[in-house]
Design a protein around this motif. Sequence first.
Motif, PDB file in Angstrom:
ATOM      1  N   GLU B 269      51.643  18.227  46.602  1.00 41.26           N
ATOM      2  CA  GLU B 269      50.742  17.305  45.885  1.00 41.26           C
ATOM      3  C   GLU B 269      49.388  17.938  45.586  1.00 41.26           C
ATOM      4  N   GLY B 270      49.320  19.268  45.735  1.00 42.90           N
ATOM      5  CA  GLY B 270      48.061  19.946  45.419  1.00 42.90           C
ATOM      6  C   GLY B 270      48.303  21.377  44.972  1.00 42.90           C
ATOM      7  N   ARG B 271      49.493  21.639  44.492  1.00 42.50           N
ATOM      8  CA  ARG B 271      49.834  22.992  44.028  1.00 42.50           C
ATOM      9  C   ARG B 271      50.083  22.979  42.530  1.00 42.50           C
ATOM     10  N   VAL B 272      50.000  24.160  41.930  1.00 42.17           N
ATOM     11  CA  VAL B 272      50.302  24.314  40.510  1.00 42.17           C
ATOM     12  C   VAL B 272      51.316  25.440  40.358  1.00 42.17           C
ATOM     13  N   VAL B 273      52.331  25.182  39.543  1.00 43.02           N
ATOM     14  CA  VAL B 273      53.221  26.252  39.081  1.00 43.02           C
ATOM     15  C   VAL B 273      52.776  26.577  37.659  1.00 43.02           C
ATOM     16  N   ALA B 274      52.530  27.846  37.388  1.00 44.87           N
ATOM     17  CA  ALA B 274      52.113  28.255  36.051  1.00 44.87           C
ATOM     18  C   ALA B 274      53.055  29.320  35.522  1.00 44.87           C
ATOM     19  N   VAL B 275      53.321  29.242  34.223  1.00 45.07           N
ATOM     20  CA  VAL B 275      54.031  30.318  33.542  1.00 45.07           C
ATOM     21  C   VAL B 275      53.009  31.019  32.656  1.00 45.07           C
ATOM     22  N   VAL B 276      52.892  32.346  32.858  1.00 46.40           N
ATOM     23  CA  VAL B 276      51.828  33.136  32.235  1.00 46.40           C
ATOM     24  C   VAL B 276      52.454  34.401  31.652  1.00 46.40           C
ATOM     25  N   ALA B 277      51.992  34.823  30.473  1.00 48.03           N
ATOM     26  CA  ALA B 277      52.437  36.100  29.921  1.00 48.03           C
ATOM     27  C   ALA B 277      52.167  37.194  30.954  1.00 48.03           C
ATOM     28  N   GLN B 278      53.112  38.120  31.102  1.00 46.62           N
ATOM     29  CA  GLN B 278      52.987  39.160  32.133  1.00 46.62           C
ATOM     30  C   GLN B 278      51.637  39.873  32.047  1.00 46.62           C
ATOM     31  N   ALA B 279      51.130  40.047  30.834  1.00 47.04           N
ATOM     32  CA  ALA B 279      49.864  40.768  30.664  1.00 47.04           C
ATOM     33  C   ALA B 279      48.688  40.044  31.324  1.00 47.04           C
ATOM     34  N   ASP B 280      48.785  38.725  31.459  1.00 45.36           N
ATOM     35  CA  ASP B 280      47.691  37.961  32.064  1.00 45.36           C
ATOM     36  C   ASP B 280      47.997  37.513  33.497  1.00 45.36           C
ATOM     37  N   ALA B 281      49.133  37.917  34.033  1.00 46.27           N
ATOM     38  CA  ALA B 281      49.548  37.424  35.351  1.00 46.27           C
ATOM     39  C   ALA B 281      48.570  37.861  36.444  1.00 46.27           C
ATOM     40  N   ALA B 282      48.131  39.102  36.400  1.00 37.00           N
ATOM     41  CA  ALA B 282      47.220  39.601  37.442  1.00 37.00           C
ATOM     42  C   ALA B 282      45.885  38.863  37.365  1.00 37.00           C
ATOM     43  N   ALA B 283      45.401  38.608  36.151  1.00 36.53           N
ATOM     44  CA  ALA B 283      44.130  37.895  35.982  1.00 36.53           C
ATOM     45  C   ALA B 283      44.242  36.461  36.504  1.00 36.53           C
ATOM     46  N   ALA B 284      45.363  35.815  36.233  1.00 32.45           N
ATOM     47  CA  ALA B 284      45.560  34.445  36.698  1.00 32.45           C
ATOM     48  C   ALA B 284      45.589  34.403  38.227  1.00 32.45           C
ATOM     49  N   LEU B 285      46.312  35.350  38.790  1.00 37.91           N
ATOM     50  CA  LEU B 285      46.421  35.424  40.246  1.00 37.91           C
ATOM     51  C   LEU B 285      45.051  35.662  40.887  1.00 37.91           C
ATOM     52  N   ALA B 286      44.275  36.573  40.302  1.00 36.15           N
ATOM     53  CA  ALA B 286      42.944  36.866  40.838  1.00 36.15           C
ATOM     54  C   ALA B 286      42.044  35.642  40.747  1.00 36.15           C
ATOM     55  N   ALA B 287      42.142  34.917  39.618  1.00 28.43           N
ATOM     56  CA  ALA B 287      41.302  33.716  39.439  1.00 28.43           C
ATOM     57  C   ALA B 287      41.646  32.669  40.494  1.00 28.43           C
ATOM     58  N   TRP B 288      42.919  32.505  40.781  1.00 26.93           N
ATOM     59  CA  TRP B 288      43.331  31.515  41.791  1.00 26.93           C
ATOM     60  C   TRP B 288      42.925  31.952  43.199  1.00 26.93           C
TER      61      TRP B 288
END
Lengths: 334, 334
Positions: B269-288
């Motif tokens: 009840e407090g998680r997010v599943v995201a689908v992200v282009a591979q090129a932005d996956a590292a940036a998304a992970l770092a932001a989280w």
Amino acid sequence: MTDTYITLAHGNGGRYMRELIEGTFARHLGNPLLDINADAARLPWDAGELMFTTDGFTVQPLEFPGGDIGSLAVHGTVNDLAVAGATPRYLSLNAFIEEGLPLTQLDRIVASLARAAKMAGVVVAAGDTKVVRRGEGGGLYLATAGIGVRTPGIELGMQTIQAGDAILVSGPVGDHGIAVMLAREQFGLKGELASDSASVLPLTRAVLGLPGLRFMRDPTRGGLATVAHEISRATGLQAGLQQAAIPVRDQVSAVCEMLGYDPYYLACEGRVVAVVAQADAAAALAAWRALPDGQDAALIGHMQPGRAQVVLHTPLGGTRILDELEDDPLPRIC
Amino acid sequence: MTDTYITLAHGNGGRYMRELIEGTFARHLGNPLLDINADAARLPWDAGELMFTTDGFTVQPLEFPGGDIGSLAVHGTVNDLAVAGATPRYLSLNAFIEEGLPLTQLDRIVASLARAAKMAGVVVAAGDTKVVRRGEGGGLYLATAGIGVRTPGIELGMQTIQAGDAILVSGPVGDHGIAVMLAREQFGLKGELASDSASVLPLTRAVLGLPGLRFMRDPTRGGLATVAHEISRATGLQAGLQQAAIPVRDQVSAVCEMLGYDPYYLACEGRVVAVVAQADAAAALAAWRALPDGQDAALIGHMQPGRAQVVLHTPLGGTRILDELEDDPLPRIC
């Protein structure tokens, strides 16, 4: 009556419910937009204003002459927006379904809901369902939230009401309450009285242009007497009602006399109570009487100075005080 | 399993619920705005676009470590708007209260709801309460509807997902499901595991600017496996998940092993599943990972060509198909 446990009286539209809402919900959730005395929230937005409202439905039985919980769930929320002077646009729908509910019945109810939405011109734009175990729900509970567009230039509200204003009702009171009660057959009574459940949009649109229109409300839980009480409390004026002028169907009167109910406290689901400046009362009445659902509309009383209470003037010249509702005459009526 | 009566499986987020929603609700209510695959309805309006969503809550017990039905009712609807790329603004609230509920408990729950709303920056602008007789409700059911402002220029949706995209989760899965289950003490088990119930707005805001962000969803009923299924069904692609990469707390794993539950189907009840282009996956992970609620965020798999199903790759090189949910492992979890 204890105040440490929820009782059925907390749900009846009267004093205990008001205290629960004021003491618990409004106390915690209080904010300038959440007006517990309004039928819909007025939401500032970039262009124009939204109106937002919600209502829950637990009527038993789920289907009754003249309607069902599905159409009721549309009418209840559409009507809250309509009496607030808005045009309903979007609905959300929550269904709490009890394990064991026949799917065919659910299907009929959702179909009826869809028809009612189409007729009222609203789109169900969001929804959610939950299923609860057998015994943990009453067959089906519904909740709807509605978004409408506020009609610009219209300022309705109990604060605009003045002494001398006329009180109008759009049709006979108590049909819904008695129709649902008869559908339960719990007193061995049967009847073909139909609920008045309907969208009141034609009625509200017909009078929205009148400059003397002060306030409208649909008399649902707690009925006409409760609406009159709410107006009296908010304005400090006396609501004087003429018993002979209040339209009540013979069948409703007969059942009320038999069981000791008071028709003025019974729920309607397709009526409007309006407070109108005396100068516009005749025009409002004429506008309603020109509509199929307004043919029995009547001027039933006036707001007047004096003690802030609801006074019923009887045909023989006596008076009766209509107190705030305490006991619930008919639970699960809407 | 009969299909003529509602069963608990109709509420579990899996196949039977999908069939019920498609076969009954969507069939009757179908309109271009009501997208049963979207978390929130996109509403055209004069200036900008509204997002509108709703959710119902029947969690048992009403209070559990890390939350209660009140905060949950805020988070559930706020999160549906957040993962759709909107900023939540207004909530409506329906309460179905069972006769006999202690007022002190109701008060705690509404207070918690108010705190959660304040923290998420939303205003409860409309509400309604109904009371049902003892035995006709499960203590308290809540429904919330939410209105948000759509973030301009952001186009999220499963239709934008491509083969090769990365699948991310913002934190450990299954905490909510196991925390609620332990709070029931129904298997003689006790534990202090806290639910992950929270607003995911900080998480969604942190990645909303990434051009490669395709889609987000909060894995509630049916958990991570159900979200992966929904994506796979909608895209025709295979969701390949790496078991070793999926964060699961030791206590959750231990309870799952003991009782035969699969953590990938348990509600968060407090998680997010995201689908992200591979090129932005590292940036998304770092932001989280820079956020308090995202420290355990992980890249857990990829969307890939192949049969449209969810394939779990085990650490030893094997594979396991995660089927669509049929039996409800834990009813009344949200």
